[in-house]
Design an enzyme around this catalytic site. Structure first.
Site, PDB file in Angstrom:
ATOM      1  N   HIS A  11      31.151  29.170  40.652  1.00 24.16           N
ATOM      2  CA  HIS A  11      31.437  30.509  41.168  1.00 24.16           C
ATOM      3  C   HIS A  11      32.600  31.092  40.376  1.00 24.16           C
ATOM      4  O   HIS A  11      33.571  30.393  40.072  1.00 24.16           O
ATOM      5  CB  HIS A  11      31.792  30.413  42.659  1.00 24.16           C
ATOM      6  CG  HIS A  11      32.294  31.709  43.214  1.00 24.16           C
ATOM      7  ND1 HIS A  11      31.618  32.898  43.044  1.00 24.16           N
ATOM      8  CD2 HIS A  11      33.410  32.000  43.931  1.00 24.16           C
ATOM      9  CE1 HIS A  11      32.290  33.865  43.632  1.00 24.16           C
ATOM     10  NE2 HIS A  11      33.381  33.355  44.169  1.00 24.16           N
TER      11      HIS A  11
ATOM     12  N   ASN B 153      34.759  38.858  40.063  1.00 24.73           N
ATOM     13  CA  ASN B 153      34.112  38.095  41.133  1.00 24.73           C
ATOM     14  C   ASN B 153      33.095  39.002  41.847  1.00 24.73           C
ATOM     15  O   ASN B 153      33.476  39.903  42.587  1.00 24.73           O
ATOM     16  CB  ASN B 153      35.199  37.612  42.114  1.00 24.73           C
ATOM     17  CG  ASN B 153      34.641  36.768  43.241  1.00 24.73           C
ATOM     18  OD1 ASN B 153      33.428  36.690  43.439  1.00 24.73           O
ATOM     19  ND2 ASN B 153      35.524  36.151  44.003  1.00 24.73           N
TER      20      ASN B 153
ATOM     21  N   CYS C  39      30.832  33.952  49.069  1.00 24.84           N
ATOM     22  CA  CYS C  39      30.645  33.564  47.663  1.00 24.84           C
ATOM     23  C   CYS C  39      29.705  32.374  47.495  1.00 24.84           C
ATOM     24  O   CYS C  39      29.219  32.115  46.401  1.00 24.84           O
ATOM     25  CB  CYS C  39      31.988  33.246  47.027  1.00 24.84           C
ATOM     26  SG  CYS C  39      33.091  34.651  47.077  1.00 24.84           S
TER      27      CYS C  39
HETATM   28  O1  UT7 Z   1      35.752  34.121  45.806  1.00 28.30           O
HETATM   29  C1  UT7 Z   1      36.188  33.923  47.092  1.00 28.30           C
HETATM   30  C2  UT7 Z   1      37.315  32.968  47.160  1.00 28.30           C
HETATM   31  N1  UT7 Z   1      38.498  33.557  46.603  1.00 28.30           N
HETATM   32  C3  UT7 Z   1      39.213  32.895  45.729  1.00 28.30           C
HETATM   33  O2  UT7 Z   1      38.863  31.809  45.341  1.00 28.30           O
HETATM   34  C4  UT7 Z   1      40.520  33.524  45.305  1.00 28.30           C
HETATM   35  C5  UT7 Z   1      41.616  32.497  45.349  1.00 28.30           C
HETATM   36  N2  UT7 Z   1      42.919  33.034  45.020  1.00 28.30           N
HETATM   37  C6  UT7 Z   1      43.268  33.447  43.787  1.00 28.30           C
HETATM   38  O3  UT7 Z   1      42.438  33.480  42.894  1.00 28.30           O
HETATM   39  C7  UT7 Z   1      44.714  33.770  43.504  1.00 28.30           C
HETATM   40  O4  UT7 Z   1      45.498  33.358  44.603  1.00 28.30           O
HETATM   41  C8  UT7 Z   1      44.967  35.286  43.246  1.00 28.30           C
HETATM   42  C9  UT7 Z   1      44.375  35.681  41.898  1.00 28.30           C
HETATM   43  C10 UT7 Z   1      44.383  36.117  44.352  1.00 28.30           C
HETATM   44  C11 UT7 Z   1      46.477  35.548  43.166  1.00 28.30           C
HETATM   45  O5  UT7 Z   1      47.065  34.715  42.172  1.00 28.30           O
HETATM   46  P1  UT7 Z   1      48.348  33.823  42.520  1.00 28.30           P
HETATM   47  O6  UT7 Z   1      48.722  33.122  41.280  1.00 28.30           O
HETATM   48  O7  UT7 Z   1      48.012  32.974  43.711  1.00 28.30           O
HETATM   49  O8  UT7 Z   1      49.437  34.908  42.862  1.00 28.30           O
HETATM   50  P2  UT7 Z   1      50.271  35.102  44.199  1.00 28.30           P
HETATM   51  O9  UT7 Z   1      49.429  35.643  45.284  1.00 28.30           O
HETATM   52  O10 UT7 Z   1      51.080  33.870  44.471  1.00 28.30           O
HETATM   53  O11 UT7 Z   1      51.265  36.222  43.745  1.00 28.30           O
HETATM   54  C12 UT7 Z   1      52.284  35.975  42.739  1.00 28.30           C
HETATM   55  C13 UT7 Z   1      53.040  37.257  42.522  1.00 28.30           C
HETATM   56  C14 UT7 Z   1      53.505  37.936  43.818  1.00 28.30           C
HETATM   57  O12 UT7 Z   1      54.768  38.526  43.588  1.00 28.30           O
HETATM   58  P3  UT7 Z   1      56.125  37.804  44.069  1.00 28.30           P
HETATM   59  O13 UT7 Z   1      55.972  37.615  45.531  1.00 28.30           O
HETATM   60  O14 UT7 Z   1      56.142  36.485  43.329  1.00 28.30           O
HETATM   61  O15 UT7 Z   1      57.172  38.741  43.661  1.00 28.30           O
HETATM   62  C15 UT7 Z   1      52.485  39.018  44.029  1.00 28.30           C
HETATM   63  O16 UT7 Z   1      52.989  40.094  44.758  1.00 28.30           O
HETATM   64  O17 UT7 Z   1      52.201  38.201  41.856  1.00 28.30           O
HETATM   65  C16 UT7 Z   1      52.206  39.430  42.601  1.00 28.30           C
HETATM   66  N3  UT7 Z   1      50.902  40.069  42.441  1.00 28.30           N
HETATM   67  C17 UT7 Z   1      50.600  40.850  41.397  1.00 28.30           C
HETATM   68  N4  UT7 Z   1      51.329  41.257  40.355  1.00 28.30           N
HETATM   69  C18 UT7 Z   1      50.709  42.042  39.445  1.00 28.30           C
HETATM   70  C19 UT7 Z   1      49.800  39.951  43.242  1.00 28.30           C
HETATM   71  N5  UT7 Z   1      48.799  40.667  42.714  1.00 28.30           N
HETATM   72  C20 UT7 Z   1      49.258  41.229  41.579  1.00 28.30           C
HETATM   73  C21 UT7 Z   1      48.682  42.064  40.616  1.00 28.30           C
HETATM   74  N6  UT7 Z   1      49.434  42.445  39.561  1.00 28.30           N
HETATM   75  N7  UT7 Z   1      47.413  42.477  40.675  1.00 28.30           N
END
Ligand code: UT7
Length: 329
Positions: A256, A286, A116
């Site tokens: 980004h 993204n 990225c």
């Molecule tokens: O560009 C390159 C660099 N990349 C980044 O900068 C990305 C950085 N990371 C992020 O943007 C975020 O971590 C994500 C958008 C990928 C995820 O958001 P989050 O707030 O960190 O969510 P999480 O991974 O902590 O997941 C929270 C919950 C989980 O469920 P439980 O374990 O709390 O029951 C996930 O399984 O949300 C669940 N989950 C979803 N639910 C509905 C994960 N993906 C989804 C989804 N829809 N698409």
């Protein structure tokens, strides 16, 4: 007369027609519009459809748009760099294929792989060839067909990424306008949290790697999020300090587009209000190396000569960085 700087003198862009909406994703994986919008800020992303169409095809569209807008021909280009994580092939470079399709072979062209942050790496590299007087017209493209490495059964990644390409023309400027400074960093120990497990020399493609979907993006989102928030804000602050820039001096922040929450955290640390932050994540998601030039493409009509612009990125590798530009037109 100022020393020669590399100034952006035009911006081109391309996004594919097809819009993959949150509503459509709801039918593919267990997700919903509310989760995607509150956690990422993404409403839809563009997907390149069509047999055989690759990253180079999006590069060609973006560069043709750039050439047409700036009144140049493909044969005017002296060097072309493509920043991408989704090259057409492992080799040869997508930049070479792009040049061939554009009709400008026999120039210096190569790819840069910095996920990225790739556009900032490529822009900074290209600027050196202008500053030293080696070339007078250099094209830098940031392009990714992320849909080619996404597992559309993995809700944690498929909602985030999209396809797109942006391109800029760099030319010499002796009026103090152009790329002033860059701070670029890597931390290879971050590779475990965001990578493609198979397909390289460490784990070549096999039936097993295909069956276990190891050619798709693997991301530990929470960990990457923490590193991204801290490092993108740190590096943006560093470039402001190094160049004695206060938040009032900055006309635009170009972040980004990985997650609206990361963008907000960076802008807040820099003291930049939302109206001075380029944000189009809602429309495109993204697009990896494509996000920064696609922002410049969209906001180009609002930019003014002399505007102080800070671009900042964080991505796989880990790679991150910030670049300070004085807009030239
Ligand atoms: O560009 C390159 C660099 N990349 C980044 O900068 C990305 C950085 N990371 C992020 O943007 C975020 O971590 C994500 C958008 C990928 C995820 O958001 P989050 O707030 O960190 O969510 P999480 O991974 O902590 O997941 C929270 C919950 C989980 O469920 P439980 O374990 O709390 O029951 C996930 O399984 O949300 C669940 N989950 C979803 N639910 C509905 C994960 N993906 C989804 C989804 N829809 N698409």
């Amino acid at each position: 007369m100022h020393k020669t700087l590399a100034a952006i003198t035009g911006v081109g862009g391309y996004v594919p027609e097809y819009r993959l909406t949150n509503a459509e994703l709801e039918k593919m994986v267990d997700t919903n519009d509310e989760w995607i919008m509150t956690r990422t800020g993404i409403k839809e992303r563009r997907i390149l459809k069509g047999e055989g169409l690759a990253t180079s095809d999006m590069c060609v569209h973006a560069v043709r748009n750039l050439l047409q807008k700036t009144g140049n021909k493909a044969t005017d280009i002296e060097m072309l760099i493509v920043a991408t994580t989704t090259p057409d092939h492992q080799f040869p470079a997508t930049a070479n294929i792009t040049c061939d399709k554009l009709g400008c072979n026999h120039i210096l062209s190569f790819d840069i792989s910095a996920a990225c942050s790739g556009f900032l790496y490529a822009l900074t590299t290209a600027s050196k060839f202008i500053e030293t007087g080696t070339f007078k017209k250099v094209v830098v493209v940031g392009a990714d067909k992320m849909s080619s490495i996404i597992n559309y059964q993995d809700r944690t990644t498929c909602v985030i990424f999209g396809d797109g390409a942006g391109a800029v023309l760099l030319e010499p400027n002796n009026d103090g306008l152009g790329l002033i400074d860059s701070v670029l960093k890597t931390d290879g120990s971050g590779r475990f949290y965001l990578h493609q497990k198979a397909g390289g020399s460490a784990k070549p493609a096999s039936h097993e790697t295909v069956d276990s979907l190891e050619h798709s993006v693997y991301q530990e989102g929470k960990t990457v999020f923490k590193f991204a928030v801290k490092n993108m804000a740190d590096v943006a602050e560093e470039i402001m300090k190094r160049n004695n820039l206060s938040s009032d001096d900055i006309s635009w922040l170009v972040p980004h587009q990985a997650n609206l929450r990361i963008i907000d955290a960076t802008a807040e640390r820099m003291g930049i209000p939302r109206e001075k932050v380029m944000i189009n994540i809602e429309k495109y998601g993204n697009t990896t190396a494509g996000t920064l030039p696609l922002c410049l493409w969209e906001w180009e009509p609002q930019l003014k000569k002399g505007d102080n612009i800070v671009l900042a990125a964080f991505g796989g590798g880990f790679t991150w960085g910030a670049t300070y530009i004085k807009w030239a037109y």
